[in-house]
Design an enzyme around this catalytic site. Structure first.
Site, PDB file in Angstrom:
ATOM      1  N   ASP A 249      77.339  -0.671 -77.729  1.00 57.67           N
ATOM      2  CA  ASP A 249      78.517  -0.719 -78.599  1.00 57.67           C
ATOM      3  C   ASP A 249      78.285   0.185 -79.798  1.00 57.67           C
ATOM      4  O   ASP A 249      77.145   0.498 -80.145  1.00 57.67           O
ATOM      5  CB  ASP A 249      78.803  -2.150 -79.076  1.00 57.67           C
ATOM      6  N   SER A 250      79.387   0.590 -80.415  1.00 54.91           N
ATOM      7  CA  SER A 250      79.286   1.427 -81.604  1.00 54.91           C
ATOM      8  C   SER A 250      78.754   0.645 -82.798  1.00 54.91           C
ATOM      9  O   SER A 250      78.354   1.236 -83.801  1.00 54.91           O
ATOM     10  CB  SER A 250      80.651   2.012 -81.948  1.00 54.91           C
TER      11      SER A 250
ATOM     12  N   TYR B  81      83.517   4.415 -84.182  1.00 52.89           N
ATOM     13  CA  TYR B  81      83.800   5.524 -83.275  1.00 52.89           C
ATOM     14  C   TYR B  81      85.285   5.870 -83.237  1.00 52.89           C
ATOM     15  O   TYR B  81      85.652   6.966 -82.812  1.00 52.89           O
ATOM     16  CB  TYR B  81      83.372   5.158 -81.843  1.00 52.89           C
ATOM     17  N   GLY B  82      86.117   4.933 -83.632  1.00 55.25           N
ATOM     18  CA  GLY B  82      87.558   5.062 -83.409  1.00 55.25           C
ATOM     19  C   GLY B  82      88.247   6.193 -84.145  1.00 55.25           C
ATOM     20  O   GLY B  82      89.406   6.492 -83.866  1.00 55.25           O
TER      21      GLY B  82
ATOM     22  N   CYS C  25      82.104  -0.873 -75.937  1.00 56.65           N
ATOM     23  CA  CYS C  25      82.965  -0.166 -76.892  1.00 56.65           C
ATOM     24  C   CYS C  25      84.145   0.450 -76.148  1.00 56.65           C
ATOM     25  O   CYS C  25      83.968   1.322 -75.297  1.00 56.65           O
ATOM     26  CB  CYS C  25      82.156   0.927 -77.599  1.00 56.65           C
ATOM     27  N   ASN C  26      85.374  -0.017 -76.455  1.00 61.56           N
ATOM     28  CA  ASN C  26      86.555   0.512 -75.797  1.00 61.56           C
ATOM     29  C   ASN C  26      86.759   1.988 -76.092  1.00 61.56           C
ATOM     30  O   ASN C  26      87.216   2.749 -75.232  1.00 61.56           O
ATOM     31  CB  ASN C  26      87.799  -0.260 -76.250  1.00 61.56           C
ATOM     32  N   THR C  27      86.436   2.421 -77.300  1.00 60.71           N
ATOM     33  CA  THR C  27      86.598   3.822 -77.661  1.00 60.71           C
ATOM     34  C   THR C  27      85.691   4.694 -76.799  1.00 60.71           C
ATOM     35  O   THR C  27      86.110   5.740 -76.288  1.00 60.71           O
ATOM     36  CB  THR C  27      86.302   4.044 -79.148  1.00 60.71           C
TER      37      THR C  27
ATOM     38  N   GLU D 209      82.894  -4.690 -89.708  1.00 65.69           N
ATOM     39  CA  GLU D 209      81.505  -4.246 -89.845  1.00 65.69           C
ATOM     40  C   GLU D 209      80.978  -4.485 -91.265  1.00 65.69           C
ATOM     41  O   GLU D 209      79.796  -4.766 -91.451  1.00 65.69           O
ATOM     42  CB  GLU D 209      81.390  -2.768 -89.478  1.00 65.69           C
TER      43      GLU D 209
ATOM     44  N   CYS E 138      89.690  -3.757 -78.205  1.00 63.76           N
ATOM     45  CA  CYS E 138      88.471  -3.414 -78.945  1.00 63.76           C
ATOM     46  C   CYS E 138      87.615  -4.667 -78.974  1.00 63.76           C
ATOM     47  O   CYS E 138      88.125  -5.763 -79.275  1.00 63.76           O
ATOM     48  CB  CYS E 138      88.799  -2.955 -80.364  1.00 63.76           C
ATOM     49  N   THR E 139      86.325  -4.538 -78.678  1.00 64.21           N
ATOM     50  CA  THR E 139      85.487  -5.735 -78.623  1.00 64.21           C
ATOM     51  C   THR E 139      85.169  -6.305 -80.000  1.00 64.21           C
ATOM     52  O   THR E 139      84.598  -7.396 -80.096  1.00 64.21           O
ATOM     53  CB  THR E 139      84.180  -5.456 -77.848  1.00 64.21           C
ATOM     54  N   HIS E 140      85.543  -5.612 -81.070  1.00 65.34           N
ATOM     55  CA  HIS E 140      85.468  -6.217 -82.397  1.00 65.34           C
ATOM     56  C   HIS E 140      86.585  -7.252 -82.602  1.00 65.34           C
ATOM     57  O   HIS E 140      86.420  -8.203 -83.366  1.00 65.34           O
ATOM     58  CB  HIS E 140      85.605  -5.151 -83.492  1.00 65.34           C
TER      59      HIS E 140
END
Length: 272
Positions: A7-8, A39-40, A70-72, A162, A194-196
């Protein structure tokens, strides 16, 4: 180790938590590129370079299978990686597939022509890069027709999470939901791309209202991984314990991760 999760930053911990609950005996190496998050807002080449560096680190740790949580990265780098970078004896999987399987009620191995599905109006919440890539819409079109997808780039949400500023994250989520609802007043389903975002899932649910079905990735990805490993047991390699690596400050990242998961998480330096 059997499985790597990339993941980012900290968002992939939501996937790791679901995987741990679904497959408690499976050791995992988690890699968070916290030094370069988010990353987005990066361009595709930058995302590709950062993602391949992180995944290579996981390969070097003994992971034969890596999930891009990370979806991005899944949107901007996965196809390019699979076509020309991933070694033949390794696998890198993204997180869109389980979402689309759930939304369309079709298994990914179902290669019949696209057909109409029950859901017609879908709201997609994701990072600006994921939205601009149209990767979700492209993959959905292979399986379904007649689905109207309205995508909302959710700038700032990942940064707020974050930083641990959940008050700001709450306000941003509500603002982004309002913006989407001006274009699609009554979505039937909402994709948290987004996994966040599972860390603020309840805010999304409250802002969207009880009539909107919310699809969140962690449990879907964990179930998909369990199915994949059942079909491909050779991808489960040796390993004894879960480990956490970061490109950021291990002490700071450990503190934030512990806060998010409400259990002690100890990161070590990735050493890239």
């Amino acid at each position: 180790m059997a499985v790597g999760i990339f993941d980012s930053g900290l968002g992939g911990l939501t996937v790791l938590e679901a995987v741990t609950k679904r497959l408690p005996e499976l050791p995992v190496v988690y890699f968070g590129d916290n030094a370069h998050t988010p990353y987005g807002v990066r361009d595709a080449d930058d995302i590709y370079d950062l993602t391949t560096a992180g995944v290579q680190c996981l390969f070097d740790q003994g992971c034969d299978l890596v999930i891009l949580a990370c979806n991005t990265a899944s949107a901007a780098a996965l196809r390019r990686m699979q076509e020309g970078w991933v070694p033949h004896d390794k696998r890198v999987l993204g997180v869109f597939v389980p979402l689309i399987e759930a939304l369309t009620e079709r298994k990914w191995g179902d290669n019949s022509p696209p057909r109409e599905v029950a859901v017609k109006h879908v709201a997609l919440f994701a990072t600006p890069t994921t939205v601009s890539s149209r990767a979700f819409q492209r993959e959905l079109a292979f399986r379904a027709i007649g689905v109207d997808v309205e995508a909302q780039p959710c700038a700032g949400v990942v940064d707020a999470i974050e930083m641990g500023d959940m008050i700001l994250a709450d306000a941003l989520v509500r603002s982004h939901v309002e913006s989407l609802q001006r274009r699609m007043p009554r979505p039937e389903a909402a994709i948290l791309g987004c996994t966040h975002y599972p860390l603020v899932e309840e805010v999304f649910r409250d802002a969207l209202g009880p009539d909107v079905a919310v699809y969140s990735q962690p449990n879907l990805v964990a179930e998909s991984l369990a199915d994949y490993l059942d079909r491909r047991p050779e991808m489960v390699g040796p390993g004894a314990e879960t480990r956490f690596l970061t490109t950021g400050d291990p002490k700071r990242v450990s503190s934030k991760a512990t806060q998010f998961l409400r259990r002690q998480i100890d990161f070590t330096a990735a050493g890239l």
